[in-house]
Design a protein around this motif. Structure first.
Motif, mmCIF file in Angstrom:
data_model
loop_
_atom_site.group_PDB
_atom_site.id
_atom_site.type_symbol
_atom_site.label_atom_id
_atom_site.label_comp_id
_atom_site.label_asym_id
_atom_site.label_seq_id
_atom_site.Cartn_x
_atom_site.Cartn_y
_atom_site.Cartn_z
ATOM 1 N N PRO A 141 -10.425 11.277 -1.166
ATOM 2 C CA PRO A 141 -10.073 9.832 -1.501
ATOM 3 C C PRO A 141 -9.057 9.647 -2.752
ATOM 4 O O PRO A 141 -8.103 9.187 -2.790
ATOM 5 C CB PRO A 141 -11.497 9.184 -1.962
ATOM 6 C CG PRO A 141 -12.568 9.986 -1.063
ATOM 7 C CD PRO A 141 -12.163 11.061 -0.992
ATOM 8 N N GLU A 142 -9.388 10.701 -3.595
ATOM 9 C CA GLU A 142 -8.534 10.534 -4.929
ATOM 10 C C GLU A 142 -7.199 10.931 -4.663
ATOM 11 O O GLU A 142 -6.038 10.240 -5.172
ATOM 12 C CB GLU A 142 -9.192 11.787 -5.891
ATOM 13 C CG GLU A 142 -10.575 11.324 -6.342
ATOM 14 C CD GLU A 142 -11.640 11.656 -5.407
ATOM 15 O OE1 GLU A 142 -11.259 12.324 -4.365
ATOM 16 O OE2 GLU A 142 -12.699 11.038 -5.830
ATOM 17 N N ARG A 143 -6.778 12.123 -3.793
ATOM 18 C CA ARG A 143 -5.548 12.516 -3.345
ATOM 19 C C ARG A 143 -4.946 11.362 -2.557
ATOM 20 O O ARG A 143 -3.697 11.094 -2.462
ATOM 21 C CB ARG A 143 -5.635 13.848 -2.576
ATOM 22 C CG ARG A 143 -4.162 14.449 -2.269
ATOM 23 C CD ARG A 143 -4.304 15.660 -1.650
ATOM 24 N NE ARG A 143 -2.938 16.123 -1.643
ATOM 25 C CZ ARG A 143 -2.253 16.222 -0.182
ATOM 26 N NH1 ARG A 143 -2.925 15.238 0.625
ATOM 27 N NH2 ARG A 143 -0.991 16.607 -0.077
ATOM 28 N N PHE A 144 -5.840 10.837 -1.596
ATOM 29 C CA PHE A 144 -5.214 9.626 -0.813
ATOM 30 C C PHE A 144 -4.476 8.563 -1.642
ATOM 31 O O PHE A 144 -3.497 8.172 -1.364
ATOM 32 C CB PHE A 144 -6.262 9.352 0.152
ATOM 33 C CG PHE A 144 -5.802 7.926 0.912
ATOM 34 C CD1 PHE A 144 -4.969 7.904 2.060
ATOM 35 C CD2 PHE A 144 -6.914 6.656 0.854
ATOM 36 C CE1 PHE A 144 -4.712 6.810 2.474
ATOM 37 C CE2 PHE A 144 -6.510 5.711 1.512
ATOM 38 C CZ PHE A 144 -5.205 5.532 2.397
ATOM 39 N N VAL A 176 -8.275 -0.150 2.155
ATOM 40 C CA VAL A 176 -8.197 -1.429 1.548
ATOM 41 C C VAL A 176 -8.066 -1.222 -0.188
ATOM 42 O O VAL A 176 -7.611 -2.244 -0.707
ATOM 43 C CB VAL A 176 -9.687 -1.945 2.032
ATOM 44 C CG1 VAL A 176 -10.004 -3.352 1.091
ATOM 45 C CG2 VAL A 176 -9.582 -2.503 3.426
ATOM 46 N N GLN A 177 -8.634 -0.364 -0.589
ATOM 47 C CA GLN A 177 -8.648 -0.172 -1.988
ATOM 48 C C GLN A 177 -6.989 -0.169 -2.500
ATOM 49 O O GLN A 177 -6.790 -0.633 -3.834
ATOM 50 C CB GLN A 177 -9.337 1.098 -2.563
ATOM 51 C CG GLN A 177 -10.874 1.095 -2.174
ATOM 52 C CD GLN A 177 -11.467 -0.026 -2.229
ATOM 53 O OE1 GLN A 177 -11.738 -0.582 -3.123
ATOM 54 N NE2 GLN A 177 -12.200 -0.250 -0.918
ATOM 55 N N CYS A 178 -6.184 0.322 -1.822
ATOM 56 C CA CYS A 178 -5.018 0.477 -2.039
ATOM 57 C C CYS A 178 -4.182 -0.761 -1.837
ATOM 58 O O CYS A 178 -3.193 -0.930 -2.808
ATOM 59 C CB CYS A 178 -4.215 1.721 -1.564
ATOM 60 S SG CYS A 178 -5.116 3.444 -1.810
ATOM 61 N N CYS A 179 -4.590 -1.505 -0.813
ATOM 62 C CA CYS A 179 -3.523 -2.658 -0.560
ATOM 63 C C CYS A 179 -4.070 -4.004 -1.126
ATOM 64 O O CYS A 179 -3.334 -5.053 -0.865
ATOM 65 C CB CYS A 179 -3.564 -2.635 0.925
ATOM 66 S SG CYS A 179 -2.794 -1.386 2.021
ATOM 67 N N ALA A 180 -5.344 -3.877 -1.416
ATOM 68 C CA ALA A 180 -5.942 -5.261 -1.672
ATOM 69 C C ALA A 180 -5.211 -5.839 -3.194
ATOM 70 O O ALA A 180 -4.728 -5.216 -4.003
ATOM 71 C CB ALA A 180 -7.380 -5.137 -2.134
ATOM 72 N N GLY A 181 -4.995 -7.035 -2.843
ATOM 73 C CA GLY A 181 -4.412 -7.953 -4.216
ATOM 74 C C GLY A 181 -2.815 -7.615 -4.382
ATOM 75 O O GLY A 181 -2.032 -7.753 -5.409
ATOM 76 N N THR A 182 -2.039 -7.056 -3.224
ATOM 77 C CA THR A 182 -0.871 -6.642 -3.282
ATOM 78 C C THR A 182 -0.051 -7.028 -1.866
ATOM 79 O O THR A 182 -0.766 -7.724 -1.177
ATOM 80 C CB THR A 182 -0.618 -4.813 -3.449
ATOM 81 O OG1 THR A 182 -0.739 -4.456 -1.976
ATOM 82 C CG2 THR A 182 -1.549 -4.287 -4.269
ATOM 83 N N ALA A 184 -0.239 5.491 -3.928
ATOM 84 C CA ALA A 184 0.682 4.832 -5.283
ATOM 85 C C ALA A 184 1.948 5.405 -5.486
ATOM 86 O O ALA A 184 2.919 4.774 -5.767
ATOM 87 C CB ALA A 184 -0.585 4.865 -6.413
ATOM 88 N N GLU A 185 2.103 6.687 -5.008
ATOM 89 C CA GLU A 185 3.316 7.587 -5.180
ATOM 90 C C GLU A 185 4.548 6.587 -4.284
ATOM 91 O O GLU A 185 5.412 6.076 -4.560
ATOM 92 C CB GLU A 185 3.383 8.701 -4.942
ATOM 93 C CG GLU A 185 2.697 9.401 -6.140
ATOM 94 C CD GLU A 185 2.238 10.956 -5.603
ATOM 95 O OE1 GLU A 185 2.582 11.341 -4.639
ATOM 96 O OE2 GLU A 185 1.773 11.866 -6.481
ATOM 97 N N CYS A 186 3.912 6.560 -3.130
ATOM 98 C CA CYS A 186 4.813 5.895 -1.943
ATOM 99 C C CYS A 186 5.226 4.131 -2.358
ATOM 100 O O CYS A 186 6.214 4.021 -2.003
ATOM 101 C CB CYS A 186 4.148 5.981 -0.431
ATOM 102 S SG CYS A 186 4.059 7.789 0.026
#
Length: 305
Positions: free
Chosen positions: A42-45, A73-79, A50-52
């Motif tokens: 999960p951390e590397r993902f 979902v943790q990466c995309c929520a609110g964006t 975030a880098e992309c």
């Protein structure tokens, strides 16, 4: 359009890894650039996403199951970063609730069409408030505690058997030790104090591979559906369980249902809390429904059991 494909190679007992080449090839026919992310932790993902995203990512496509979707979902929520799903896990409950075809080949075709025609919709998410981190934690399907969360925790700790039969065995073992406990479920409208067996807060209807634990929950109404199973014996719960597959359990006299946009659950501190099938914390917990928190590609209004 720039898209990242996140492959969770262990999903579906290796199904995601076997499909990765086919999915990447189809996506390249409709996008200008495709970045590949191997989600081995999960951390590397999250770091790679975030880098992309910082360099101009338009959409994140996830090839995996509910655990993979939960991390995305943790990466995309609110964006404005759109999420696309190609289900290849065991449960695929988030994809099921959103009407994504259960067959991964059909889901891929639907996703390619959505990318080509820019078909996207906003959906609600659950936000888990408080905790040790200032970063909010999100869920797309169901947050649960009590018996069902204990089954999930036990199954996760069992090296054998593999696949869905592990959950069947975990269910039997937890059923033997079932003990209702005092729980308080408080919403913006009411406060329910009861001896409970389980509490499920549904942003969508399904968990556990198609079980409609909150059968009326939908992803665009700005509210949760909450299912509370009261004090039942192991024998009575065993009789209720078959009703779960049809949603008929909500008509049982031991089952309470609520609707709310904010829910706080207080109860035994040893009860685990799971969301989207992943362990999150323990009680107490507070969750809020956030309307239109996530952009999803190719969503339909239909859901499939």
């Amino acid at each position: 359009m720039r898209v990242a494909l996140a492959v969770h190679p262990d999903s579906g007992q290796g199904a995601a890894a076997r499909m990765a080449g086919t999915v990447a090839a189809r996506l390249r026919t409709v996008v200008d650039r495709l970045d590949l992310i191997t989600a081995d932790s999960p951390e590397r993902f999250r770091r790679r996403v975030a880098e992309c995203r910082d360099s101009g990512l338009d959409a994140l496509v996830v090839l995996g199951g509910d655990g993979a979707a939960h991390q995305a979902v943790q990466c995309c929520a609110g964006t404005d970063l759109a999420l696309g799903l190609v289900p290849s896990g065991t449960g695929n409950d988030f994809a099921r609730a959103l009407g994504v075809p259960r067959d991964p080949v059909s889901a891929l075709s639907s996703l390619v069409s959505a990318l080509r025609h820019d078909h996207r919709r906003r959906v609600d998410l659950g936000r888990i408030d408080g905790g040790d981190s200032s970063v909010p934690h999100w869920f797309g399907t169901v947050l649960c505690t009590g018996f069902d969360a204990a089954v999930n925790a036990r199954a996760n700790s069992m090296p054998w058997p593999r696949g869905p039969h592990r959950y069947d065995l975990a269910l039997v073992r937890e059923l033997v030790s079932l003990r209702p406990r005092p729980v308080v479920v408080e919403t913006e409208k009411e406060r329910l104090t009861t001896q409970a067996t389980l509490v499920a807060v549904g942003n969508t209807a399904f968990y556990g591979g198609g079980i409609p634990i909150c059968p009326e929950a939908v992803w665009d109404d700005g509210a949760f559906d909450v299912t509370v199973v009261g004090p039942v014996s192991p024998l009575r719960l065993a009789r209720i369980l078959p009703r779960l597959r049809t949603g008929a359990h909500v008509r049982h006299p031991s089952v309470h249902t609520l609707r709310a946009s904010r829910v706080r659950i207080e109860g035994p501190g040893e009860w685990p809390v799971f969301a989207d099938g992943d362990p999150i914390s323990a009680l107490p917990t507070t969750v809020t429904c956030v309307p239109e928190a996530l952009t999803v590609l190719g969503v339909t209004r239909e859901s499939t059991v």
